[in-house]
Every structure is written in C-alpha cells, then in structure tokens.
Design a protein around this motif. Structure first.
Motif, mmCIF file in Angstrom:
data_model
loop_
_atom_site.group_PDB
_atom_site.id
_atom_site.type_symbol
_atom_site.label_atom_id
_atom_site.label_comp_id
_atom_site.label_asym_id
_atom_site.label_seq_id
_atom_site.Cartn_x
_atom_site.Cartn_y
_atom_site.Cartn_z
ATOM 1 N N ARG A 1 -5.030 13.333 -0.400
ATOM 2 C CA ARG A 1 -3.942 12.431 -0.013
ATOM 3 C C ARG A 1 -4.241 11.671 1.265
ATOM 4 O O ARG A 1 -3.885 10.501 1.395
ATOM 5 N N ARG A 2 -4.879 12.340 2.208
ATOM 6 C CA ARG A 2 -5.158 11.643 3.464
ATOM 7 C C ARG A 2 -6.117 10.483 3.241
ATOM 8 O O ARG A 2 -5.933 9.390 3.764
ATOM 9 N N GLY B 1 -2.836 7.713 -9.507
ATOM 10 C CA GLY B 1 -2.559 7.395 -8.105
ATOM 11 C C GLY B 1 -3.313 6.164 -7.641
ATOM 12 O O GLY B 1 -2.768 5.317 -6.915
ATOM 13 N N ALA B 2 -4.588 6.029 -8.063
ATOM 14 C CA ALA B 2 -5.371 4.848 -7.682
ATOM 15 C C ALA B 2 -4.764 3.580 -8.260
ATOM 16 O O ALA B 2 -4.708 2.540 -7.587
ATOM 17 N N GLY C 1 0.399 -1.552 -5.557
ATOM 18 C CA GLY C 1 1.106 -1.748 -4.290
ATOM 19 C C GLY C 1 0.383 -2.716 -3.378
ATOM 20 O O GLY C 1 1.011 -3.560 -2.717
ATOM 21 N N CYS C 2 -0.953 -2.632 -3.342
ATOM 22 C CA CYS C 2 -1.728 -3.563 -2.511
ATOM 23 C C CYS C 2 -1.618 -4.987 -3.026
ATOM 24 O O CYS C 2 -1.543 -5.942 -2.246
ATOM 25 N N LEU C 3 -1.617 -5.143 -4.361
ATOM 26 C CA LEU C 3 -1.485 -6.488 -4.924
ATOM 27 C C LEU C 3 -0.105 -7.076 -4.674
ATOM 28 O O LEU C 3 0.044 -8.300 -4.533
ATOM 29 N N VAL D 1 2.662 2.463 -3.253
ATOM 30 C CA VAL D 1 1.579 3.042 -2.445
ATOM 31 C C VAL D 1 1.888 4.502 -2.122
ATOM 32 O O VAL D 1 1.001 5.379 -2.206
ATOM 33 N N ALA D 2 3.141 4.798 -1.766
ATOM 34 C CA ALA D 2 3.516 6.175 -1.447
ATOM 35 C C ALA D 2 3.355 7.087 -2.666
ATOM 36 O O ALA D 2 2.851 8.218 -2.554
ATOM 37 N N ALA D 3 3.769 6.628 -3.839
ATOM 38 C CA ALA D 3 3.612 7.435 -5.054
ATOM 39 C C ALA D 3 2.142 7.662 -5.372
ATOM 40 O O ALA D 3 1.739 8.762 -5.784
ATOM 41 N N GLY D 4 1.322 6.634 -5.173
ATOM 42 C CA GLY D 4 -0.106 6.805 -5.406
ATOM 43 C C GLY D 4 -0.727 7.817 -4.465
ATOM 44 O O GLY D 4 -1.584 8.616 -4.870
#
Length: 439
Positions: free
Chosen positions: A260-261, A41-42, A48-50, A250-253
């Motif tokens: 999760r939060r 997940g990380a 996703g951030c990249l 990002v959602a999958a991670g």
C-alpha cells in the motif's frame, strides 16, 4: 520402547516441516488473489490519475460560475491592462466613427467654436479631417479606458452580469455577456456613451446626434468556442464531485494493493504528473490560440484575457502538483526503505544533538518531556489532522500554501521529537579530595 522414543524425538522436526509445507501452500493459494487485488488496485489508481486533470478543470469551471467574487477577481485586472485598454478604445472609436457625420461636422460648427475645434483636432481641418477626427476620438476613448472610472465601471458591470455567465456558457439567455458560435463578447455601450459625452464637452457638438451605440468587445474568439462550451457545461455540472471521485478511486486502489505504501507513492506522483500535463497543455494551447486569431483581434489583448481567465486554473494545477509531491514524499519517508531510514536517522540524530546541547546549557523540559514521550504517537497524528484540516478549510489553497503547511507540520514534528527525546545521562559529579586536618 526404544523405537517409540526415537519416533518421539523425530516428531518435532516433522511437525516443523509439515508447517512449512502448509505455509507454502497457503502462500501459493493467496498469490492469485493478491495478483487480482493488485491489478484491480492499479486500474483504479490509473483511473484516478486520469480523472485528476479533468477534476481540476471541473472545479475551475464551477468556481467561475458559482463564485461571484472569484469571477470578479479574475476579470478585474483586465481593466488596467494597456493592451485591453487600447483594444477597447479601438472598438469604441470604430463604433463612434461609423455614426459620425463628417460632412456635417464643419457645417454645424459655429464660427465661435471653430478655433476650439481646430485646436482640439491639432489644427487639421482640411483633407486630413477624417484622420484627425479618428485620432481625436481614439485619444478620448483611451483616456476613458485608462481612468479609474472605467475600472470601477468594468468591475461593477462584471459583478452585475455574473448571474448571466451560466447562460453565456450554455449559449442561451441575454445579458451583457454573449456567447455566439465563435466568440465570447462583452457589451461596452456604457464606455461609448462616456466617450461621446467627452467629445461633446471638447467642442465636437455633432457627436450629440450620435444615437446610443451598443457594441461589443470580444473576450475570447475561436472557431472551437461552439464546441468548447459543451465541454465547459459538462465540467460545470461535474463541479466538485469529479475531484471527490478521483480521490476515492486512488484511495480504493491503494487499499486494494498488497504494497500500500508503494501504491500511495505511485498514485500521488501519478496525479502530480497527470496534472502537470494539464499545465503544459494550457501553455501549448495558448500559443496555438494566439497564432490562429482572426484578423482585427489584438494579440496583446487576447493574450491578457487568456492569461486572466486561466490564472486560477494554473494556480490549482500548481497546488495539486505540490500536494501530490508532498504526500508522496511523506509516504516514502515513513516507509521501510534503506534511504528513507537513513534520512530518518539523520533527522533523529540532528534533533538529539540539539537536545544534548540544550541540556548541557541547562535548558530542561521539566514534566513536559515525559508527557510528550508518553503521548508522542497521539500528538503526531493530532498535528497531521490539524494540518489536513487547515488545508481543507483554506478558501483557495495554492502550491505555496501546501508547501507552507507541510513545513509548519515538519517544524511541529521536530518540536515534538525534541521534547520527547531522552536526555543523555549526566556524568557523576567529581569527588572532592578530603580536606587535610590542621597541623
């Protein structure tokens, strides 16, 4: 029998101990799986951030090519920019002066037109003839560039040539927009024709012998344009798919994470930070770009063109940052943290205080209050869904649009909380003393 009874009495504690051991073993077995899920997940959140800044660039490149109104809105302000007007006038002046036969200028002027020409050139017909003519031509070109007619011509021309922008970005095809190895230029031949006609009308009859001149005005000039156009083409092809991919990663991670939060907060803040670096890079690149302009290019005009072209890109950057911060803040406030709980208690206490004051003033909710209390959860999710729908349907949301939607949602939730609040119990009315019997 006594031994059997003693064994039965000790049995419940043994069962509890056995259950505790089984639970501990199950936690130890699940721990490696949780670690793998959290690590995966990380990784997905980081990817996703990249991709977030690249997604912003891809959406900007696709919009500039696919949306004519967007492109025209980008370049339209340039027609009113003084630096651009002066640069266009200089380019038109150079083009006209290169075709103007100065030795034949006085020979072709009739004696009747000589005073008019002398007045137009400021009384200089001697050794300063070339300087006077250049100044006169530049003044006429600057007047044309600063007129409403030029703004109309500029907008109409850019609207017509927008269909060739894709060819220009890929370096192929013709049209008014041309992309060479080191520059992006726009043909200003119509402006030169207007200036030539103004010169003829002003008494410079020799200008009528100037042929049709097709000269260009450089919008962007850099040694890296030949390389950048390849990247722009790739981003254009990515279009709106790259932003979707970044959101899905990002959602999958977040879904794979154990907490999760916390992962959602980290992912949203990561997207905001990565996109913020893109905004900083645009500012830094602007400085390097202007410092490395070739000779003969107006720095003011180049800065105006750069700012206009990246205006909507910077707007999108601010929007993504605002959206990431808002979602992260919402996820944190709804979490079990101590500080988040304190903020929620302050929020609830404030609304209850307002509700109590309204009840003491005689303002009642009637049947609306019980209805809202019964369906408060559904109403809350409905408001969130409506806010999300408004954001998705907004043509080009900005950072202020995101903040405005969030504030409207916050106000609507406050209204729901106000209506759903249980009114404080009313004190029983004071009993009147019994009336005295008449004497």
């Amino acid at each position: 029998m006594a031994e059997g009874n003693a064994h039965d009495e000790a049995d419940p504690s043994d069962v509890r101990e056995l259950r505790a051991r089984v639970a501990a073993l199950e936690q130890e077995r699940a721990r490696p799986r949780h670690r793998v899920r959290s690590a995966l997940g990380a990784v997905l959140i980081v990817l996703g951030c990249l991709l977030a800044p690249l997604s912003v660039l891809a959406a900007w490149a696709a919009d500039q090519v696919a949306d004519t109104d967007r492109y025209v809105a980008t370049v339209a302000p340039l027609a009113s920019n003084p630096a651009v007007q002066n640069a266009v006038a200089n380019r038109a002046t150079d083009a006209l002066m290169s075709h103007l036969d100065l030795p034949a200028l006085l020979a072709d002027v009739t004696p009747a037109d000589r005073p008019r020409l002398q007045q137009a050139l400021g009384g200089r017909l001697g050794d300063a003839l070339e300087s006077a003519v250049r100044s006169f031509v530049h003044d006429q070109a600057l007047r044309i560039a600063g007129s409403d007619a030029f703004r109309t011509v500029w907008i109409d021309a850019n609207r017509r040539v927008h269909s060739s922008l894709d060819k220009a970005l890929t370096g192929s095809g013709g049209g008014a927009v041309q992309l060479t190895n080191d520059s992006v230029s726009l043909d200003i031949g119509p402006l030169v024709d207007r200036v030539k006609q103004r010169l003829i009308d002003s008494g410079l009859s020799v200008a009528q012998h100037i042929p049709s001149v097709h000269t260009d005005f450089t919008l962007v000039r850099s040694d890296q344009v030949g390389k950048v156009k390849t990247y722009v083409r790739l981003l254009e092809l990515a279009g709106n798919w790259l932003p979707v991919l970044a959101v899905l990663l990002v959602a999958a991670g977040v879904l794979l994470s154990v907490r999760r939060r916390r992962a959602l907060v980290a992912g949203c803040l990561g997207v905001a930070v990565a996109t913020g670096f893109l905004g900083i890079a645009l500012r830094v690149f602007r400085v390097f770009y202007l410092d490395r302009l070739p000779a003969g290019v107006s720095p003011g005009a180049a800065a105006a063109v750069y700012d206009a072209l990246v205006h909507f890109l910077q707007t999108t950057v601010r929007m993504v940052i605002a959206l990431g911060v808002v979602v992260a803040l919402a996820a944190w406030l709804t979490g079990p943290g101590r500080h988040a709980g304190l903020v929620r208690r302050l929020w609830t206490s404030g609304i209850l205080a307002v509700r109590s004051t309204a009840d003491h003033a005689g303002l009642r909710t009637g049947p609306v209050g019980p209805f809202v209390r019964r369906y408060r959860t559904w109403l809350t999710w409905l408001l969130v869904a409506v806010s999300l729908l408004v954001y998705l349907l907004w043509p080009y949301p900005t950072g202020w649009v995101v903040v405005g939607i969030a504030l409207c949602l916050l106000f609507a939730l406050a209204v729901v909380e106000f209506l759903a609040a249980v009114p404080p119990p009313q004190p029983p009315p004071a009993e009147r003393p019994p009336a005295r019997a008449p004497a």
